[in-house]
Design an enzyme around this catalytic site. Structure first.
Site, PDB file in Angstrom:
ATOM      1  N   SER A   1       0.843  -1.193   0.000  1.00 43.37           N
ATOM      2  CA  SER A   1       0.000   0.000   0.000  1.00 43.37           C
ATOM      3  C   SER A   1       0.880   1.245   0.000  1.00 43.37           C
ATOM      4  CB  SER A   1      -0.896   0.012   1.239  1.00 43.37           C
ATOM      5  OG  SER A   1      -1.430   1.316   1.414  1.00 43.37           O
TER       6      SER A   1
ATOM      7  N   HIS B   1      -1.305  -1.339  -4.099  1.00 37.91           N
ATOM      8  CA  HIS B   1      -2.575  -1.032  -3.437  1.00 37.91           C
ATOM      9  C   HIS B   1      -2.666   0.476  -3.224  1.00 37.91           C
ATOM     10  CE1 HIS B   1      -6.000  -2.138  -0.805  1.00 37.91           C
ATOM     11  NE2 HIS B   1      -5.580  -1.163  -0.003  1.00 37.91           N
TER      12      HIS B   1
ATOM     13  N   ASP C   1      -4.876   3.466  -1.705  1.00 37.25           N
ATOM     14  CA  ASP C   1      -5.940   3.780  -0.752  1.00 37.25           C
ATOM     15  C   ASP C   1      -6.505   5.166  -1.015  1.00 37.25           C
ATOM     16  OD1 ASP C   1      -6.075   1.477   1.075  1.00 37.25           O
ATOM     17  OD2 ASP C   1      -3.986   1.987   1.498  1.00 37.25           O
TER      18      ASP C   1
ATOM     19  N   MET D   1      -9.187   7.857   0.097  1.00 38.46           N
ATOM     20  CA  MET D   1     -10.046   8.214   1.248  1.00 38.46           C
ATOM     21  C   MET D   1     -10.578   9.622   1.049  1.00 38.46           C
ATOM     22  SD  MET D   1      -7.813   6.809   4.439  1.00 38.46           S
ATOM     23  CE  MET D   1      -6.773   5.340   4.328  1.00 38.46           C
TER      24      MET D   1
ATOM     25  N   HIS E   1      -8.434   0.813  -3.637  1.00 42.11           N
ATOM     26  CA  HIS E   1      -9.313   0.577  -2.493  1.00 42.11           C
ATOM     27  C   HIS E   1     -10.019   1.887  -2.152  1.00 42.11           C
ATOM     28  CE1 HIS E   1      -9.503  -0.581   2.096  1.00 42.11           C
ATOM     29  NE2 HIS E   1     -10.694  -0.495   1.550  1.00 42.11           N
TER      30      HIS E   1
ATOM     31  N   MET F   1     -12.207   4.065  -0.113  1.00 39.40           N
ATOM     32  CA  MET F   1     -12.860   4.282   1.184  1.00 39.40           C
ATOM     33  C   MET F   1     -13.584   5.622   1.082  1.00 39.40           C
ATOM     34  SD  MET F   1      -9.749   2.800   3.453  1.00 39.40           S
ATOM     35  CE  MET F   1      -8.666   2.946   2.036  1.00 39.40           C
TER      36      MET F   1
ATOM     37  N   MET G   1     -11.231  -6.183   5.916  1.00 38.28           N
ATOM     38  CA  MET G   1     -10.376  -5.286   6.699  1.00 38.28           C
ATOM     39  C   MET G   1      -9.969  -6.008   7.982  1.00 38.28           C
ATOM     40  SD  MET G   1     -10.073  -2.498   4.898  1.00 38.28           S
ATOM     41  CE  MET G   1      -8.993  -1.755   6.117  1.00 38.28           C
TER      42      MET G   1
ATOM     43  N   GLY H   1      -3.178   3.860   8.134  1.00 34.48           N
ATOM     44  CA  GLY H   1      -2.158   2.827   8.124  1.00 34.48           C
ATOM     45  C   GLY H   1      -1.539   2.706   9.504  1.00 34.48           C
TER      46      GLY H   1
ATOM     47  N   ASP I   1      -6.395  -6.678   4.612  1.00 33.70           N
ATOM     48  CA  ASP I   1      -5.811  -5.335   4.588  1.00 33.70           C
ATOM     49  C   ASP I   1      -5.811  -4.751   5.995  1.00 33.70           C
ATOM     50  OD1 ASP I   1      -4.989  -2.772   3.999  1.00 33.70           O
ATOM     51  OD2 ASP I   1      -6.739  -2.247   2.783  1.00 33.70           O
ATOM     52  N   GLY I   2      -4.600  -4.452   6.481  1.00 32.61           N
ATOM     53  CA  GLY I   2      -4.468  -3.797   7.773  1.00 32.61           C
ATOM     54  C   GLY I   2      -3.599  -4.584   8.737  1.00 32.61           C
TER      55      GLY I   2
ATOM     56  N   GLY J   1       1.229  -2.061   4.037  1.00 38.46           N
ATOM     57  CA  GLY J   1       1.734  -0.695   3.904  1.00 38.46           C
ATOM     58  C   GLY J   1       3.015  -0.508   4.690  1.00 38.46           C
TER      59      GLY J   1
HETATM   60  C1  DX5 Z   1      -6.181   1.553   5.772  1.00 31.44           C
HETATM   61  C2  DX5 Z   1      -5.813   1.076   4.397  1.00 31.44           C
HETATM   62  C3  DX5 Z   1      -4.693   0.119   4.347  1.00 31.44           C
HETATM   63  C4  DX5 Z   1      -3.396   0.632   4.927  1.00 31.44           C
HETATM   64  C5  DX5 Z   1      -2.713  -0.538   5.540  1.00 31.44           C
HETATM   65  O1  DX5 Z   1      -7.516   1.908   5.839  1.00 31.44           O
HETATM   66  O2  DX5 Z   1      -6.897   0.464   3.757  1.00 31.44           O
HETATM   67  O3  DX5 Z   1      -4.483  -0.315   3.014  1.00 31.44           O
HETATM   68  O4  DX5 Z   1      -2.544   1.203   3.984  1.00 31.44           O
HETATM   69  O5  DX5 Z   1      -1.588  -0.085   6.207  1.00 31.44           O
HETATM   70  P1  DX5 Z   1      -0.765  -1.018   7.175  1.00 31.44           P
HETATM   71  O6  DX5 Z   1      -0.239  -2.156   6.362  1.00 31.44           O
HETATM   72  O7  DX5 Z   1       0.290  -0.125   7.684  1.00 31.44           O
HETATM   73  O8  DX5 Z   1      -1.705  -1.481   8.246  1.00 31.44           O
HETATM   74 ZN    ZN Z   2      -6.414  -0.433   1.798  1.00 23.51          ZN
END
Ligand code: DX5
Ligand code: ZN
Length: 222
Positions: A10, A34, A36, A38, A67, A69, A138, A145, A176-177, A198
């Site tokens: 990510s 990936h 993200d 938002m 992704h 959000m 999730m 992240g 993811d997460g 990420g």
């Molecule tokens: C958070 C994102 C993730 C995020 C994951 O809402 O959807 O993709 O980048 O980050 P890490 O791997 O640091 O948890």
């Molecule tokens: Zn994500």
């Protein structure tokens, strides 16, 4: 034959001032990038949108796993497919008609993904699996992240895996997460076969090496 695991770093954890370089640093090691998106509405955080994805698309040949959000994915998601995203994932919590949106995305040339946030049960969505290409569970609460992996979310992964296998569906099961060297194996054992990471990738000294290590842990040849 089982499909090989997908590792999808990510870029949320990358240096946004050097995005093209950061993405090139994982070419040859990552399967997907990936992205993200938002909107500071669906989640209380704001990242990047379509213009950045359009520009970045020209900087790499790696497939984009977008992704979203965001609220109102019907309005925005098709634009990401048109921009050349490989897979476009929207949230179950953000739409009343996930099947229709998945159809629209496929018609626009992308794979269609459905995401289930931490507090949402997956039960109501199991029957929709034939209509999507990826199902993202999730393993944190969506929005930021660097959060701690929540093992209790793996019950949902197990439920989806059971249905995919029982019905012989071709659906990627993504987590993811908080995915890192100390959590990726439990997610794989629960049945995930696509892994977003990420912090574990872009927080590492050598992102490509970090990807190779994650892949080794889930038995991918790479
Ligand atoms: C958070 C994102 C993730 C995020 C994951 O809402 O959807 O993709 O980048 O980050 P890490 O791997 O640091 O948890
Ligand atoms: Zn994500």
């Amino acid at each position: 034959m089982e499909p090989s695991p997908i590792i999808a770093p990510s870029i949320l954890a990358a240096d946004f001032a050097r995005l093209a370089d950061e993405v090139r640093a994982i070419e040859g090691a990552a399967d997907w990038v990936h992205v993200d998106v938002m909107d500071n509405h669906f989640v209380p955080n704001l990242t990047i949108g379509l213009p950045v994805v359009q520009s970045l698309r020209k900087a790499t040949s790696l497939p984009f796993d977008v992704h979203l959000m965001i609220t109102d994915p019907e309005r925005w998601a098709p634009g990401y497919a048109e921009a050349g995203a490989y897979n476009v994932t929207f949230h179950a919590e953000a739409t009343d008609d996930p099947v229709a949106l998945a159809k629209t995305l496929r018609a626009a040339g992308a794979k269609a993904g459905l995401a289930i946030d931490r507090d949402t049960s997956v039960d109501a969505y199991l029957d929709l699996l034939p209509h999507v290409d990826t199902l993202l569970i999730m393993t944190i609460k969506a929005g930021f992240g660097g959060q701690k992996f929540l093992p209790e979310t793996l019950d949902k992964v197990r439920a989806v895996r059971r249905r995919i296998d029982a019905d012989g569906l071709e659906v990627r099961l993504e987590v993811d997460g908080g995915i890192a060297a100390d959590t990726i194996e439990q997610a794989a054992e629960a049945g995930a076969d696509a892994f977003v990471a990420g912090t574990a990738v872009y927080g590492a000294q050598d992102p490509a090496e970090a990807i190779r290590k994650l892949r080794e842990l889930v038995g991918g040849a790479g």
